[in-house]
Design a protein around this motif. Structure first.
Motif, PDB file in Angstrom:
ATOM      1  N   ALA A  12      13.062  -8.070   0.094  1.00 42.57           N
ATOM      2  CA  ALA A  12      12.783  -7.070  -0.928  1.00 42.57           C
ATOM      3  C   ALA A  12      13.163  -7.532  -2.326  1.00 42.57           C
ATOM      4  CB  ALA A  12      13.537  -5.797  -0.599  1.00 42.57           C
ATOM      5  N   THR A  13      12.921  -6.646  -3.301  1.00 41.74           N
ATOM      6  CA  THR A  13      13.200  -6.930  -4.691  1.00 41.74           C
ATOM      7  C   THR A  13      13.964  -5.787  -5.312  1.00 41.74           C
ATOM      8  OG1 THR A  13      11.248  -5.817  -5.495  1.00 41.74           O
ATOM      9  CG2 THR A  13      10.954  -8.071  -4.808  1.00 41.74           C
ATOM     10  N   ALA A  14      14.436  -6.005  -6.531  1.00 43.33           N
ATOM     11  CA  ALA A  14      15.001  -4.910  -7.318  1.00 43.33           C
ATOM     12  C   ALA A  14      13.945  -4.429  -8.303  1.00 43.33           C
ATOM     13  CB  ALA A  14      16.238  -5.398  -8.063  1.00 43.33           C
ATOM     14  N   LEU A  15      14.149  -3.227  -8.868  1.00 36.89           N
ATOM     15  CA  LEU A  15      13.145  -2.674  -9.767  1.00 36.89           C
ATOM     16  C   LEU A  15      13.795  -1.730 -10.741  1.00 36.89           C
ATOM     17  CD1 LEU A  15      12.844   0.368  -8.553  1.00 36.89           C
ATOM     18  CD2 LEU A  15      11.371  -0.767  -6.923  1.00 36.89           C
ATOM     19  N   SER A  16      13.010  -1.278 -11.716  1.00 41.37           N
ATOM     20  CA  SER A  16      13.519  -0.293 -12.661  1.00 41.37           C
ATOM     21  C   SER A  16      13.025   1.075 -12.271  1.00 41.37           C
ATOM     22  CB  SER A  16      13.049  -0.640 -14.074  1.00 41.37           C
ATOM     23  OG  SER A  16      11.664  -0.440 -14.192  1.00 41.37           O
ATOM     24  N   PHE A 357      22.540   3.037   8.102  1.00 40.85           N
ATOM     25  CA  PHE A 357      21.277   2.632   7.495  1.00 40.85           C
ATOM     26  C   PHE A 357      21.326   3.025   6.026  1.00 40.85           C
ATOM     27  CE2 PHE A 357      20.148   2.631  11.899  1.00 40.85           C
ATOM     28  CZ  PHE A 357      19.161   1.669  12.025  1.00 40.85           C
ATOM     29  N   ASP A 358      20.930   2.104   5.159  1.00 38.70           N
ATOM     30  CA  ASP A 358      21.010   2.381   3.720  1.00 38.70           C
ATOM     31  C   ASP A 358      19.816   1.764   3.008  1.00 38.70           C
ATOM     32  OD1 ASP A 358      21.655   2.941   1.146  1.00 38.70           O
ATOM     33  OD2 ASP A 358      23.683   2.092   1.212  1.00 38.70           O
ATOM     34  N   ALA A 359      18.802   2.595   2.759  1.00 38.78           N
ATOM     35  CA  ALA A 359      17.600   2.131   2.063  1.00 38.78           C
ATOM     36  C   ALA A 359      17.816   2.005   0.568  1.00 38.78           C
ATOM     37  CB  ALA A 359      16.443   3.092   2.345  1.00 38.78           C
ATOM     38  N   THR A 360      18.975   2.415   0.055  1.00 39.02           N
ATOM     39  CA  THR A 360      19.245   2.268  -1.376  1.00 39.02           C
ATOM     40  C   THR A 360      19.797   0.890  -1.719  1.00 39.02           C
ATOM     41  OG1 THR A 360      21.553   3.043  -1.324  1.00 39.02           O
ATOM     42  CG2 THR A 360      19.821   4.719  -1.455  1.00 39.02           C
ATOM     43  N   LYS A 361      20.230   0.118  -0.732  1.00 40.65           N
ATOM     44  CA  LYS A 361      20.808  -1.208  -0.971  1.00 40.65           C
ATOM     45  C   LYS A 361      19.690  -2.219  -1.134  1.00 40.65           C
ATOM     46  CE  LYS A 361      24.625  -2.573  -0.364  1.00 40.65           C
ATOM     47  NZ  LYS A 361      25.726  -2.935  -1.293  1.00 40.65           N
ATOM     48  N   THR A 362      19.628  -2.851  -2.309  1.00 37.61           N
ATOM     49  CA  THR A 362      18.578  -3.839  -2.568  1.00 37.61           C
ATOM     50  C   THR A 362      18.978  -5.245  -2.164  1.00 37.61           C
ATOM     51  OG1 THR A 362      19.361  -4.191  -4.822  1.00 37.61           O
ATOM     52  CG2 THR A 362      17.701  -2.464  -4.488  1.00 37.61           C
ATOM     53  N   TRP A 372      14.576  -1.881   1.702  1.00 37.40           N
ATOM     54  CA  TRP A 372      14.970  -0.882   0.708  1.00 37.40           C
ATOM     55  C   TRP A 372      13.740  -0.242   0.067  1.00 37.40           C
ATOM     56  CZ3 TRP A 372      13.802  -0.423  -4.410  1.00 37.40           C
ATOM     57  CH2 TRP A 372      13.312  -1.534  -5.069  1.00 37.40           C
ATOM     58  N   TYR A 373      13.932   0.958  -0.421  1.00 40.13           N
ATOM     59  CA  TYR A 373      12.900   1.673  -1.156  1.00 40.13           C
ATOM     60  C   TYR A 373      13.572   2.816  -1.918  1.00 40.13           C
ATOM     61  CZ  TYR A 373      13.313   4.229   3.285  1.00 40.13           C
ATOM     62  OH  TYR A 373      13.800   4.871   4.401  1.00 40.13           O
ATOM     63  N   ALA A 374      12.902   3.309  -2.940  1.00 41.91           N
ATOM     64  CA  ALA A 374      13.446   4.409  -3.728  1.00 41.91           C
ATOM     65  C   ALA A 374      13.159   5.758  -3.081  1.00 41.91           C
ATOM     66  CB  ALA A 374      12.876   4.379  -5.144  1.00 41.91           C
ATOM     67  N   PHE A 375      11.948   5.904  -2.499  1.00 40.84           N
ATOM     68  CA  PHE A 375      11.540   7.137  -1.821  1.00 40.84           C
ATOM     69  C   PHE A 375      10.812   6.757  -0.543  1.00 40.84           C
ATOM     70  CE2 PHE A 375      11.820   8.222  -6.262  1.00 40.84           C
ATOM     71  CZ  PHE A 375      12.444   9.446  -6.257  1.00 40.84           C
TER      72      PHE A 375
END
Length: 580
Positions: A12-16, A357-362, A372-375
């Motif tokens: 995955a990647t990070a984003l704004s 489980f933590d989808a907020t961890k990039t 990971w994902y924001a929503f």
């Protein structure tokens, strides 16, 4: 029989992100929402409102919920083998999925009947150009199609004797969640396939000097993904991510027909973070050396006994034997095995293990995480979920489909375009309070071998994925597919590589065999396939010592290695050939 599987894939990647109603991942600078993305969001929101109001006024049965989800994918990549480009391409596409719910949240057209999961999504192709009229017309058409299918199935649901007999104790079909307004921009990095072409050719050419390698590829892939979600509840969301990945494979054929493979991959959120050529060349050489050892290795014998799974192998192990069985929708489906449906508040793992489980961890330790994902795909913000605390099961992974005792989503409703949302895994983390060093873990393995009077144990260094069955009518079993496996001898002889082994077992029996873990975690990034298609996931785990694990031999191939000699290597490009 339905299989759920995990394979190597992107990281995955990070984003704004700028949003209202949820905490986003860390923002990135210099990322602005494009005009096309703004027009798409506005066009979908207006058309949804128009169609929802019209259907509420005229339709019978009337909808109580409608959502549009658009996945916009831009991708490019190239593949090289032995110094020559095999494929090169650039693509752009948009998919629209329309969800229409009629009836009420207590009972609607998505209600499960005898294990039959309904499908209304269609992944309709819509224009990639910023043309509101064309986008709105296709959204209108898909809404009409989805409503007709929903109305027809809702009549079947209402007349079902199964519903009438079990309606009092059944959980609702859809949960109430807060509407969210979010505006996110996905960065556009400078990336050129043409600039990478000579590098990928050079890296792939390195395999040419290894005589045992039958096939090899170096693949560079990029994808920018923007997801737009609007709903009749008022949610207006846009989010996404970038993927950059180099994936290297090498294959050989053993004398008895077994297919042998080694792989490596490198992922980043920015092409500038991809490894330099010296790192990629070192990877190619190690893969070729491992393949040469596999060609000389003896076939693995069926075995039951102590073993160590590397952190990556342990991550896949937990994904298969645990992760799929705590996905919420399986707890209300009577055709599923429902391994843990009655286990909330009870021990399901050794006391020293916890799972979250933590989808907020990039990322973790500078390694990007693929899950990971924001929503999620129902517009619910990603959030950390503690599934197991000190061995005790606390909850399940939830979409907006409630189950008894769990009425709300925790942001794990996921799908690929064209399929219906179900609860799925994201980033899995295995935490341990019984940690030792890698060296101490190996000493504990030797001690366990002596205790059990076994001549050797096993060390699973590298795996490529796995699969499991969760349905009630099938065997509750799993398989993990190793690539590199060693025998570890109790008498101190050097470790010996073996080939052709699969890890097999049943979940509940396997959990009780875990004795200790290492103090160093590793990451397995992959894609998981199940009812809602292929979704990106990650598994982070320390190495595991288990008192007992079972392996079986892989099915043997019928084809033998090539009879003809290889063509002569072009020494001016590849250097002296290395016959291993």
């Amino acid at each position: 029989m339905r299989f759920k599987g995990l394979i190597f894939q992107l990281a995955a990647t990070a984003l704004s992100l700028a949003l209202v109603g949820a905490a986003p991942p860390a923002a990135k600078p210099n990322a602005a929402k494009s005009p096309a993305e703004s027009v798409l969001l506005d066009t979908l929101a207006k058309e949804l409102d128009r169609n929802f109001q019209a259907l509420k006024a005229k339709a019978d049965p009337a909808p109580y919920f409608i959502s549009y989800s658009v996945t916009d994918e831009e991708s490019s990549g190239l593949t090289a083998s032995l110094g020559a480009i095999q494929t090169k391409g650039v693509s752009r596409r948009r998919f629209l999925d329309c969800s229409v719910r009629v009836g009420s949240p207590e009972l609607d057209n998505y209600h499960l009947l005898e294990g039959d999961r309904p499908r209304f999504a269609a992944a309709a192709s819509i224009p990639v150009e910023d043309k509101p009229d064309a986008i709105a017309r296709l959204a209108w058409r898909e809404t009409d199609r989805a409503w007709r299918a929903a109305a027809e199935r809702y009549l079947r649901v209402r007349s079902s004797s199964q519903v009438k007999s079990g309606q009092e104790k059944a959980a609702p079909d859809f949960s109430a969640e807060q509407a969210v307004t979010a505006v996110q921009s996905v960065p556009r990095y400078k990336f050129s396939v043409e600039e990478w072409t000579p590098r990928i050719k050079r890296i792939s050419n390195e395999f040419g000097q290894y005589g045992g390698v039958l096939r090899s590829e170096v693949n560079l892939a990029f994808r920018r993904e923007v997801r737009t979600f609007v709903s009749s509840e008022g949610s207006r969301i846009q989010h996404g991510r970038n993927f950059y990945r180099i994936f290297i494979t090498a294959r050989a054929k053993s004398y008895d027909g077994n297919d042998l493979v080694t792989t490596d991959s490198f992922e980043a959120d920015d092409p500038a973070h991809l490894p330099k050529d010296d790192v990629l060349l070192a990877s190619v050489r190690k893969m070729a050396d491992d393949l040469a050892k596999l060609l000389r290795a003896a076939p693995a014998d069926p075995y039951v006994g102590p073993a160590i799974l590397s952190g990556r192998a342990a991550g896949v192990f937990f994904h298969e034997i645990f992760g799929h069985r705590v996905e919420g929708h399986r707890q209300r489906d009577e055709t599923e095995g429902q391994t843990f449906s009655s286990s909330v508040g009870k021990p399901v793992l050794p006391e020293f293990l916890s799972v979250r489980f933590d989808a907020t961890k990039t990322s973790i330790d500078k390694t990007d995480l693929n899950g990971w994902y924001a929503f999620d795909d129902e517009g619910v913000a990603a959030q950390p979920v503690q599934l197991v605390d000190k061995g005790i099961l606390k909850t399940f992974l939830m979409s907006r489909t409630p189950i008894p005792g769990f009425a709300k989503s925790n942001g794990h409703g996921r799908r690929q375009p064209g399929l219906e949302v179900v609860s799925r895994q994201s980033n899995l983390f295995v935490d341990s309070t019984n940690q030792v060093s890698d060296a101490e873990l190996k000493k504990m393995l030797i001690a366990e071998l002596v205790k059990q009077k076994k001549p050797y144990g096993l060390y699973f260094e590298q795996v490529t994925g796995g699969y499991t069955t969760t349905r009630r009518q099938g065997l509750q079993a799993f398989t993990v597919i190793p690539l590199v496996v060693y025998r570890v001898y109790a008498d101190g002889r050097p470790d010996e590589m073996v080939r052709g082994a699969d890890i097999v077992g049943t979940p509940l029996a396997s959990f009780a065999k875990i004795l200790a873990t290492s103090n160093r975690s590793e990451v397995f990034n992959g894609y998981c396939g199940a009812e809602s298609g292929s979704v990106p996931v990650a598994a982070v785990s320390p190495a595991l010592l288990v008192s007992e694990i079972e392996i079986q031999r892989k099915a043997g191939g019928k084809d033998l290695p090539p009879l003809l000699p290889r063509p002569r290597t072009d020494l001016s490009q590849a250097g002296p050939e290395v016959i291993r």
